[in-house]
Design a protein around this motif. Structure first.
Motif, PDB file in Angstrom:
ATOM      1  N   ALA A   1      36.031 -38.811 -66.549  1.00 14.66           N
ATOM      2  CA  ALA A   1      35.260 -38.186 -65.476  1.00 14.66           C
ATOM      3  C   ALA A   1      35.930 -38.454 -64.135  1.00 14.66           C
ATOM      4  O   ALA A   1      36.644 -39.444 -63.966  1.00 14.66           O
ATOM      5  CB  ALA A   1      33.833 -38.725 -65.468  1.00 14.66           C
TER       6      ALA A   1
ATOM      7  N   GLY B   1      33.586 -34.446 -58.517  1.00  9.00           N
ATOM      8  CA  GLY B   1      33.691 -32.992 -58.519  1.00  9.00           C
ATOM      9  C   GLY B   1      32.635 -32.270 -57.716  1.00  9.00           C
ATOM     10  O   GLY B   1      32.669 -31.049 -57.614  1.00  9.00           O
ATOM     11  N   LYS B   2      31.701 -32.981 -57.125  1.00  6.52           N
ATOM     12  CA  LYS B   2      30.649 -32.327 -56.329  1.00  6.52           C
ATOM     13  C   LYS B   2      30.804 -32.720 -54.865  1.00  6.52           C
ATOM     14  O   LYS B   2      30.897 -33.896 -54.533  1.00  6.52           O
ATOM     15  CB  LYS B   2      29.259 -32.731 -56.826  1.00  6.52           C
ATOM     16  CG  LYS B   2      28.121 -32.054 -56.066  1.00  6.52           C
ATOM     17  CD  LYS B   2      26.775 -32.371 -56.682  1.00  6.52           C
ATOM     18  CE  LYS B   2      25.623 -31.785 -55.858  1.00  6.52           C
ATOM     19  NZ  LYS B   2      25.728 -30.306 -55.728  1.00  6.52           N
TER      20      LYS B   2
ATOM     21  N   SER C   1      35.333 -34.104 -66.861  1.00 12.12           N
ATOM     22  CA  SER C   1      34.000 -33.756 -66.383  1.00 12.12           C
ATOM     23  C   SER C   1      33.865 -34.178 -64.922  1.00 12.12           C
ATOM     24  O   SER C   1      34.734 -34.866 -64.379  1.00 12.12           O
ATOM     25  CB  SER C   1      32.921 -34.423 -67.243  1.00 12.12           C
ATOM     26  OG  SER C   1      33.022 -35.839 -67.150  1.00 12.12           O
ATOM     27  N   ALA C   2      32.752 -33.778 -64.287  1.00  6.02           N
ATOM     28  CA  ALA C   2      32.582 -34.005 -62.845  1.00  6.02           C
ATOM     29  C   ALA C   2      31.402 -34.917 -62.555  1.00  6.02           C
ATOM     30  O   ALA C   2      30.321 -34.786 -63.153  1.00  6.02           O
ATOM     31  CB  ALA C   2      32.380 -32.671 -62.128  1.00  6.02           C
TER      32      ALA C   2
ATOM     33  N   SER D   1      28.205 -29.798 -64.527  1.00  2.00           N
ATOM     34  CA  SER D   1      29.353 -30.164 -65.366  1.00  2.00           C
ATOM     35  C   SER D   1      29.069 -29.936 -66.852  1.00  2.00           C
ATOM     36  O   SER D   1      28.034 -30.333 -67.381  1.00  2.00           O
ATOM     37  CB  SER D   1      29.720 -31.627 -65.149  1.00  2.00           C
ATOM     38  OG  SER D   1      30.858 -31.984 -65.926  1.00  2.00           O
TER      39      SER D   1
ATOM     40  N   THR E   1      34.029 -28.659 -61.810  1.00  2.00           N
ATOM     41  CA  THR E   1      34.992 -29.472 -62.556  1.00  2.00           C
ATOM     42  C   THR E   1      36.407 -29.100 -62.146  1.00  2.00           C
ATOM     43  O   THR E   1      37.340 -29.861 -62.383  1.00  2.00           O
ATOM     44  CB  THR E   1      34.798 -29.316 -64.075  1.00  2.00           C
ATOM     45  OG1 THR E   1      34.831 -27.935 -64.437  1.00  2.00           O
ATOM     46  CG2 THR E   1      33.483 -29.936 -64.524  1.00  2.00           C
TER      47      THR E   1
ATOM     48  N   ASN F   1      31.831 -25.540 -66.141  1.00  4.06           N
ATOM     49  CA  ASN F   1      30.662 -25.636 -65.267  1.00  4.06           C
ATOM     50  C   ASN F   1      29.399 -25.069 -65.897  1.00  4.06           C
ATOM     51  O   ASN F   1      28.549 -24.512 -65.216  1.00  4.06           O
ATOM     52  CB  ASN F   1      30.924 -24.882 -63.953  1.00  4.06           C
ATOM     53  CG  ASN F   1      31.946 -25.561 -63.076  1.00  4.06           C
ATOM     54  OD1 ASN F   1      32.444 -26.638 -63.400  1.00  4.06           O
ATOM     55  ND2 ASN F   1      32.272 -24.938 -61.961  1.00  4.06           N
TER      56      ASN F   1
ATOM     57  N   THR G   1      29.527 -30.911 -70.654  1.00  4.98           N
ATOM     58  CA  THR G   1      29.686 -32.186 -71.334  1.00  4.98           C
ATOM     59  C   THR G   1      29.848 -31.952 -72.831  1.00  4.98           C
ATOM     60  O   THR G   1      29.549 -30.872 -73.339  1.00  4.98           O
ATOM     61  CB  THR G   1      28.473 -33.109 -71.085  1.00  4.98           C
ATOM     62  OG1 THR G   1      27.277 -32.461 -71.565  1.00  4.98           O
ATOM     63  CG2 THR G   1      28.322 -33.424 -69.611  1.00  4.98           C
TER      64      THR G   1
END
Length: 417
Positions: free
Chosen positions: A325, A328-329, A304-305, A316, A345, A284, A318
Motif C-alpha cells: 500500500a 493515494g488520496k 492499493s491506496a 481503492s 491508486t 479504483n 482490494t
C-alpha cells in the motif's frame, strides 16, 4: 457481433470506401481503430501468418520473445475469423483490444508555478519516509523509469531536470496522439495525469514546487493514453516491450481494467524476463476482490491506496493480489503548467515505483528490491487484502531510521492553500 461501432461506421461501409478510394492515405490504421479490434497471441510463425492474413484490414505486429515467445497480431476480425483462430492449437489466445482507463479522479488544481519559498513536502512523500532517504543522500540516481501514461510535461520546472534528453527520439515514445495546446513533443502530456505520476516518482527539490520519492531518477515518457484517459491494450503492450528492450529499470502503470488480458500478462512476462520491474495501480473500484488488470497478474506489483489517516482509501480496490500500500488520496504533484491534488491508486503506484528506483540505485537486484520492500513495509493493522505487506517505507527499505511517520504539508499544493 455488432457490425457498427459507436460512431456509426459499419465494416461494409469502411471496406467499400477503401475499395473506391474514398478514404485518404492512412486508411488502414484509421479503419483498424474504428473496427472490432482483437489481439491474437501466436505461438508459431504459421499462426502469426494466418492471423495477419485474415485481418480485414491493416494489422500490427508485436514480438514478445523470452521463455515463452509469442507474436501478437493486432487486427480487425469478423466473428467467423476470430472463432477460427481460437480453434488453432498454435494460437495462445484471441482477446479484444480493449481500452483501459487511468486510475485517478481530478482534484483541486493550481495553474501558477511555485516561486522561491513555496516548496511543499507532499504528505505521501513524508509518510513513506522518502524525505529521510533524501537527507541520507539516497535519491535514485542512475535508475531509468518508464511512465506508461498520458505523457509528461517536458517543461515543468520540477521535472525537466530529470527527464531523459527530449532531443533523443529513443528516450520517449508515443502511441497515442497528443491533442492539447502544448504538444511540443508527440509524447507531451495533454491530460495532466502522466505529469502528476512522474512528479511523485521523481520531481526534483528546488527553491519551490514539490519533491518526489526518487528525485535523481531519469524519467522516460511512454504515451499510450489521450487526454480523455483511454488507452488501448495493444499500445500498452508495445510500450512495456519498448521499455524492456531499452533496458529501463522500472515502469509505472497507473491504469487498468476489470477485464483480464492475456496480452498484458505476456508483456509482463517478457519485461520481467528482461529484468524490468512493473508497478501497477490496483484500481479504483472500492470493493473487495476487485484488483484490476494488469495489477492482478503476478508479473506486476499491485499497489492499493491509503489516506492521510492510514486507512485504506474508500475508492481503492482490494484483494489477495495487493502486494503493498502507498498514499493515494489527496496527493499533491505536478500538472501541466502547475500543480494539483488528485485521488486514486494512480497516485499510490508511483510512490512504490520511486521506492523501487531507490533500491535499484542502492545496488539491489530487481527481485531483491521487491523482497526488501515487502519485508520492511509498515503494518497498519489493515487486512492483507487491503495493505498487502503493509505501507511502503522507503527509509526502512534502505536501512535508515523510519520512525518519522510525518505527513509533511498535508494535502496542500503550491502555492499552498
Amino acid at each position: 457481433m455488432n457490425e457498427r461501432d459507436t460512431e456509426g461506421w459499419s465494416r461494409r461501409d469502411l471496406l467499400k470506401s477503401a475499395a473506391t478510394g474514398g478514404v485518404l492515405v492512412g486508411l488502414g490504421a484509421v479503419v483498424l481503430d474504428r473496427m472490432d479490434r482483437y489481439i491474437v497471441g501466436a505461438r508459431e510463425a504459421d499462426a502469426a501468418t494466418a492471423a495477419a492474413s485474415v485481418s480485414d484490414v491493416h494489422h500490427e505486429r508485436i514480438e514478445l520473445g523470452g521463455d515463452s515467445p509469442l507474436t501478437l497480431i493486432v487486427g480487425a476480425y469478423s466473428e467467423t475469423s476470430s472463432q477460427s483462430l481460437r480453434t488453432r492449437e498454435d494460437v495462445a489466445f484471441v482477446q479484444r483490444d480493449r481500452r483501459l482507463t487511468l486510475y485517478s479522479t481530478p482534484g483541486d488544481a493550481t495553474s501558477d508555478r511555485a516561486t522561491a519559498g513555496d516548496q511543499i513536502l507532499p504528505w505521501g512523500i513524508d509518510r513513506v519516509d522518502a524525505d529521510v532517504a533524501h537527507d541520507e543522500g539516497a535519491k535514485g540516481e542512475g535508475v531509468h523509469v518508464g511512465i506508461i501514461d498520458s505523457g509528461i510535461d517536458a517543461s515543468h520546472p520540477d521535472i525537466e531536470a530529470n527527464l531523459a534528453d527530449p532531443s533523443d527520439d529513443g528516450n520517449h515514445r508515443a502511441w497515442a496522439e497528443c491533442r492539447g495546446e502544448d504538444c511540443t513533443h508527440p509524447w507531451s502530456d495533454d491530460g495532466g495525469h502522466g505529469t502528476h505520476v512522474a512528479g511523485t516518482v521523481a520531481a526534483r527539490a528546488g527553491d519551490g514546487g514539490i519533491v518526489g520519492v526518487a528525485p535523481d531518477a531519469t524519467l522516460h515518457a511512454l504515451k499510450v493514453c489521450g487526454a480523455g484517459g483511454g488507452c488501448r491494450t495493444s499500445d500498452i503492450v508495445a510500450a512495456i516491450r519498448y521499455a524492456a528492450d531499452q533496458g529501463w529499470d522500472v515502469v509505472n502503470l497507473s491504469l487498468g481494467s476489470a477485464q483480464p488480458s492475456p496480452a498484458l500478462q505476456a508483456a509482463g512476462q517478457y519485461a520481467r524476463g528482461a529484468g524490468t520491474l512493473l508497478v501497477a495501480a490496483a484500481g479504483n473500484r472500492g470493493q473487495p476482490d476487485s484488483v484490476g488488470y494488469p495489477a492482478a497478474y503476478d508479473e506486476f506489483v499491485a499497489v492499493s491506496a491509503t489516506d492521510i489517516d492510514d486507512e485504506i482509501a474508500s475508492f481503492s480496490s482490494t484483494g489477495p493480489e495487493v502486494d503493498i500500500a502507498a498514499p493515494g488520496k489527496g496527493v499533491c504533484s505536478a500538472l501541466v503548467d502547475g500543480y494539483g491534488v488528485r485521488d486514486g491508486t494512480s497516485m499510490a503506484s508511483p510512490h512504490v515505483t520511486g521506492a523501487v528506483a531507490q533500491l535499484l540505485a542502492a545496488g539491489y537486484s530487481p527481485e531483491a528490491a521487491l523482497e526488501e520492500l515487502a519485508a520492511t513495509a509498515e503494518d497498519l493493522g489493515l487486512t492483507s487484502d487491503e495493505q498487502g505487506a503493509g505501507l511502503l517505507d522507503v527509509a526502512a527499505s534502505l536501512g535508515y531510521d523510519s520512525g518519522d511517520d510525518g505527513t509533511g504539508d498535508g494535502t496542500s499544493c503550491p502555492p499552498g492553500a
